[in-house]
Design an enzyme around this catalytic site. Structure first.
Site, PDB file in Angstrom:
ATOM      1  N   LYS A 149     -15.054   2.287   9.904  1.00 46.08           N
ATOM      2  CA  LYS A 149     -13.973   1.321   9.654  1.00 46.08           C
ATOM      3  C   LYS A 149     -14.058   0.852   8.215  1.00 46.08           C
ATOM      4  O   LYS A 149     -15.129   0.613   7.703  1.00 46.08           O
ATOM      5  CB  LYS A 149     -14.166   0.081  10.528  1.00 46.08           C
ATOM      6  CG  LYS A 149     -13.707   0.151  11.929  1.00 46.08           C
ATOM      7  CD  LYS A 149     -12.270   0.480  12.121  1.00 46.08           C
ATOM      8  CE  LYS A 149     -11.302  -0.323  11.272  1.00 46.08           C
ATOM      9  NZ  LYS A 149     -10.038   0.393  11.034  1.00 46.08           N
ATOM     10  N   HIS A 206       4.302   5.733  13.310  1.00 44.87           N
ATOM     11  CA  HIS A 206       3.168   5.996  12.420  1.00 44.87           C
ATOM     12  C   HIS A 206       1.826   5.658  13.048  1.00 44.87           C
ATOM     13  O   HIS A 206       0.782   5.881  12.456  1.00 44.87           O
ATOM     14  CB  HIS A 206       3.321   5.240  11.108  1.00 44.87           C
ATOM     15  CG  HIS A 206       2.752   3.842  11.121  1.00 44.87           C
ATOM     16  ND1 HIS A 206       3.105   2.900  12.047  1.00 44.87           N
ATOM     17  CD2 HIS A 206       1.845   3.239  10.298  1.00 44.87           C
ATOM     18  CE1 HIS A 206       2.437   1.780  11.801  1.00 44.87           C
ATOM     19  NE2 HIS A 206       1.670   1.959  10.753  1.00 44.87           N
ATOM     20  N   GLY A 207       1.858   5.083  14.228  1.00 45.22           N
ATOM     21  CA  GLY A 207       0.596   4.698  14.850  1.00 45.22           C
ATOM     22  C   GLY A 207       0.902   3.976  16.145  1.00 45.22           C
ATOM     23  O   GLY A 207       2.013   4.072  16.681  1.00 45.22           O
ATOM     24  N   ASP A 213       0.851  -1.196   0.000  1.00 43.52           N
ATOM     25  CA  ASP A 213       0.000   0.000   0.000  1.00 43.52           C
ATOM     26  C   ASP A 213       0.888   1.248   0.000  1.00 43.52           C
ATOM     27  O   ASP A 213       1.115   1.876   1.032  1.00 43.52           O
ATOM     28  CB  ASP A 213      -0.952  -0.010   1.193  1.00 43.52           C
ATOM     29  CG  ASP A 213      -2.114   0.944   0.972  1.00 43.52           C
ATOM     30  OD1 ASP A 213      -2.157   1.605  -0.094  1.00 43.52           O
ATOM     31  OD2 ASP A 213      -2.984   1.027   1.854  1.00 43.52           O
ATOM     32  N   ASN A 252       4.105   5.039   4.176  1.00 40.18           N
ATOM     33  CA  ASN A 252       4.670   3.887   3.439  1.00 40.18           C
ATOM     34  C   ASN A 252       5.304   4.411   2.161  1.00 40.18           C
ATOM     35  O   ASN A 252       4.627   4.516   1.133  1.00 40.18           O
ATOM     36  CB  ASN A 252       3.560   2.907   3.025  1.00 40.18           C
ATOM     37  CG  ASN A 252       3.202   1.915   4.103  1.00 40.18           C
ATOM     38  OD1 ASN A 252       3.688   1.983   5.215  1.00 40.18           O
ATOM     39  ND2 ASN A 252       2.342   0.983   3.758  1.00 40.18           N
ATOM     40  N   LEU A 292     -12.079   6.379   8.639  1.00 41.32           N
ATOM     41  CA  LEU A 292     -12.397   7.801   8.651  1.00 41.32           C
ATOM     42  C   LEU A 292     -12.975   8.062  10.044  1.00 41.32           C
ATOM     43  O   LEU A 292     -13.905   7.370  10.455  1.00 41.32           O
ATOM     44  CB  LEU A 292     -13.400   8.110   7.547  1.00 41.32           C
ATOM     45  CG  LEU A 292     -13.711   9.584   7.265  1.00 41.32           C
ATOM     46  CD1 LEU A 292     -14.188   9.753   5.832  1.00 41.32           C
ATOM     47  CD2 LEU A 292     -14.723  10.170   8.207  1.00 41.32           C
ATOM     48  N   GLU A 293     -12.426   9.014  10.755  1.00 37.72           N
ATOM     49  CA  GLU A 293     -12.858   9.239  12.141  1.00 37.72           C
ATOM     50  C   GLU A 293     -13.240  10.691  12.374  1.00 37.72           C
ATOM     51  O   GLU A 293     -12.564  11.596  11.891  1.00 37.72           O
ATOM     52  CB  GLU A 293     -11.696   8.911  13.107  1.00 37.72           C
ATOM     53  CG  GLU A 293     -11.875   7.616  13.837  1.00 37.72           C
ATOM     54  CD  GLU A 293     -10.769   7.316  14.845  1.00 37.72           C
ATOM     55  OE1 GLU A 293     -10.483   6.130  15.011  1.00 37.72           O
ATOM     56  OE2 GLU A 293     -10.205   8.240  15.458  1.00 37.72           O
ATOM     57  N   PRO A 316      -2.262   8.328  14.074  1.00 35.90           N
ATOM     58  CA  PRO A 316      -3.582   7.794  14.409  1.00 35.90           C
ATOM     59  C   PRO A 316      -3.506   6.787  15.556  1.00 35.90           C
ATOM     60  O   PRO A 316      -2.561   6.000  15.617  1.00 35.90           O
ATOM     61  CB  PRO A 316      -4.005   7.103  13.104  1.00 35.90           C
ATOM     62  CG  PRO A 316      -2.734   6.776  12.394  1.00 35.90           C
ATOM     63  CD  PRO A 316      -1.724   7.802  12.810  1.00 35.90           C
ATOM     64  N   GLY A 317      -4.485   6.842  16.437  1.00 37.83           N
ATOM     65  CA  GLY A 317      -4.569   5.823  17.490  1.00 37.83           C
ATOM     66  C   GLY A 317      -5.335   4.646  16.935  1.00 37.83           C
ATOM     67  O   GLY A 317      -5.739   4.644  15.774  1.00 37.83           O
TER      68      GLY A 317
END
Lengths: 477, 135
Positions: free
Chosen positions: A476, A400-401, A95, A326, A204-205, A374-375
């Site tokens: 999600k 990155h997370g 990705d 990435n 998407l949050e 992002p969490g």
């Protein structure tokens, strides 16, 4: 492998040469004592494997979200010199330019009484999950422009503002994209998907800014306490996946041709100066640009929903920033006191350029680059800033997370999607997903605590905390 | 079990077995289908393709990658594969259903087939390999 590691600082560890045969440099990774139990033998071996590749500069590196992947570990960083170094899809992933962006709004938590209806509307508007197609079908000409101009194409087509480009890593496109290295298969996959979220850990949050750590940087990034923001996590879709697949084959042959022994077949690579290496780099740039266009189209769809619900203009919902996690990029870094051009691979790692570096958004020259972490679904996400420490130690890179600790099947054994959805609901977090299974796989307990991962990068000085955001609504993939 | 999931933190790692090389390839495809299209059972559509590739891991990698391509561009959910080896590679028939969001949304998209750890072994019982799906 574990018994070899040497502590070099409170949060800094070394994996010495010799941990696997033919290491050219030591490995370095960042972890707290608390997270030490999450370190996997497989991930350490992958960190060591990076250090065997030709032209590796200084150290192979891993961030505190390190976990077992393929090729590089997730959280892995490898910088390679231009003359002797290599480029490998194993240091980028399938990705290409999977990344995150954060959009600000003028709304506050109290404005979001209708969170469920807004979320439902977003879920209907943004194509999500396996097998979905975009509301726009790119023509061949569009696709050429998407692959060379990235987010700039989307803004030109009316899917964003010029401001969006200024607040995007590399202004939403990298140079050197050559469409002649992209197969018809990749093009066929890419045409209908620009503007789709995908599945897996993509999301998407809707989030709320809970805490500000650095008011000056928060002001510069346009963030304040109580503010509603939107975070988008996705990548280059089938086009990027196919480009990786196509070039993996060529690079596997190239590794043999250039006599590069591989500790892991996914580390297939070619010298940066070789035709095969250049072909992959230019095709990878096409995918990276596609991913920025993809996130820009999703931003447009998201803004449309918020515009309808709250009568807001796109200008009132500016992009805070967009980072890729990435990618392999040609960058300049100081090595032994000399400015050196390197190919920096970041696989599940984020660029975190400090003050005074190039490619900083307007007004951020003394602050550093915004970094978005992002969490997991139920835990906090963070906005950080890049630091001089990152420039010195990690080629301008950070985590990155949160980083997974449980496999997807373990996560599904631990809890059902419905129970995760319920427990998040009790905490005021609404989750929508195409299936319960995808919620269970991404359950908060499947990840390291994001707060601890971020504490490590902050304390180690490779980025600094600016703000913490909590999720209130999640879609999600 | 012709295929079973092994622990892997980031992705889906499958151990695949087959009494014959043909069965090994078919079961590797079935392992992929189990991740992407767990609810697909009917054989309403067929996809056919051939590959010209040397034998071994490379052919298996190409075969599984080709399935990802066809599943996506032909918009199908798949449940069964039939493989015939040819003098220059293989010929494959895939069976499944037209992709319908309401029926197949529960699957996980596989981004790519990693070469990491893929090694086809021939044992007394038959053939086996590990296959890692990037999800």
């Amino acid at each position: 492998m574990m018994e070899n590691i040497i502590q070099r600082g409170e949060y800094e560890w070394e994996l010495p040469i010799g941990s696997v045969p033919d290491m050219r440099v030591p490995g370095r990774f960042y972890l707290s004592q608390q997270l030490m139990g999450t370190l996997e033998e497989g991930a350490l071996r992958q960190l060591a494997n990076i250090a065997t590749l030709p032209g590796i500069c200084r150290h192979s590196l891993a961030m505190p979200d390190i976990h077992w992947g393929y090729g590089f570990p997730i959280g892995g960083v490898g910088a390679f010199t231009m003359d002797e170094g290599i480029i490998s899809p194993g240091g980028v992933g399938f990705d290409i330019n999977c990344g995150v962006r954060l959009i600000a709004t003028p709304l506050h938590r109290s404005d979001l009484n209708q969170i469920k209806s807004v979320l439902q509307e977003l879920y209907k508007t943004v194509p999500t999950g396996i097998g979905t197609k975009s509301c726009i079908t790119a023509s061949d000409r569009d696709l050429n422009r998407i692959m060379t101009e990235g987010a700039g194409w989307a803004v030109d087509e009316g899917y964003g503002t010029d401001h969006d480009l200024l607040w995007c890593e590399e202004q939403g496109h990298i140079e050197g994209a050559d469409i002649s290295h992209v197969s018809q298969k990749a093009r066929k996959r890419g045409r209908p998907q620009c503007g789709t979220l995908g599945s897996g850990n993509h999301f998407l949050e809707i989030q709320c800014v809970e805490e500000i750590f650095d008011p000056e940087a928060a002001r510069a990034f346009g963030i304040e306490a109580g503010q509603i923001c939107i975070m988008i996590h996705c990548g280059s879709r089938g086009l990027g996946h196919q480009i990786c697949t196509d070039h993996l084959k060529t690079l596997e042959d190239a590794s043999k041709k250039y006599h590069i022994p591989l500790a892991d077949k996914q580390l297939a690579c070619a010298p940066l100066t070789s035709p095969e290496g250049e072909a992959y780099l230019s095709a990878m740039a096409c995918a990276a640009n596609y991913a920025w266009a993809n996130r820009q189209v999703i931003t447009y769809l998201t803004r449309q929903v918020f515009s309808r619900a709250f009568s807001l203009s796109a200008e009132e919902m500016p992009l805070v920033y967009d980072v890729t996690h990435n990618v392999a990029k040609i960058e300049e870094h100081m090595v032994d006191g000399k400015r050196t051009t390197l190919c920096v691979h970041r696989k599940g790692a984020t660029r975190a350029f400090g003050p005074g570096t190039h490619d900083l958004p307007p007004g951020c020259n003394t602050i550093g680059q915004p970094v978005i972490i992002p969490g997991s679904m139920g835990s906090s996400s963070y906005l950080l800033k890049g630091t001089e420490g990152a420039m010195e130690k990690t080629f301008g890179s950070t985590c990155h997370g949160a980083g997974r600790v449980l496999s997807r099947s373990q996560a599904k054994k631990l809890a059902t999607g419905e129970s995760v959805q319920e427990s998040l609901g009790r905490r005021g977090i609404t989750v929508l997903a195409p299936s319960a299974g995808s919620i269970a796989e991404e359950a908060p307990d499947a990840y390291k605590p994001s707060g601890e991962v971020v504490r490590v990068v902050h304390e180690a000085g490779i980025s600094a905390k600016v703000a913490r955001l909590n999720p209130i609504g999640v879609i999600k993939g | 079990m012709p295929f079973s999931e092994r622990e892997h933190t980031a992705d889906v790692l499958m151990h695949v077995c087959g009494a014959t090389r043909t069965e090994l390839f078919e079961e590797a495809a079935h392992a992929l289908f189990s991740v992407m299209f767990p609810s697909c059972v009917k054989e309403e559509v067929t996809i056919h393709f051939t590959l010209h590739e040397e034998d071994g891991e490379r052919l298996l990698h190409e075969f599984l990658s080709e399935i990802l391509f066809y599943a996506e561009v032909e918009c199908v959910a798949l449940c069964r594969a039939e493989v015939t080896f040819t003098s220059s590679g293989l010929s494959a028939e895939l069976f499944g259903e037209p992709f319908r969001r309401e029926a197949h949304a529960g699957g996980t998209e596989v981004k790519g087939i990693s070469l990491s750890g893929m090694e086809i072994m021939r044992t007394d019982e038959g053939w086996s390999t590990l296959v890692l799906f990037d999800v």
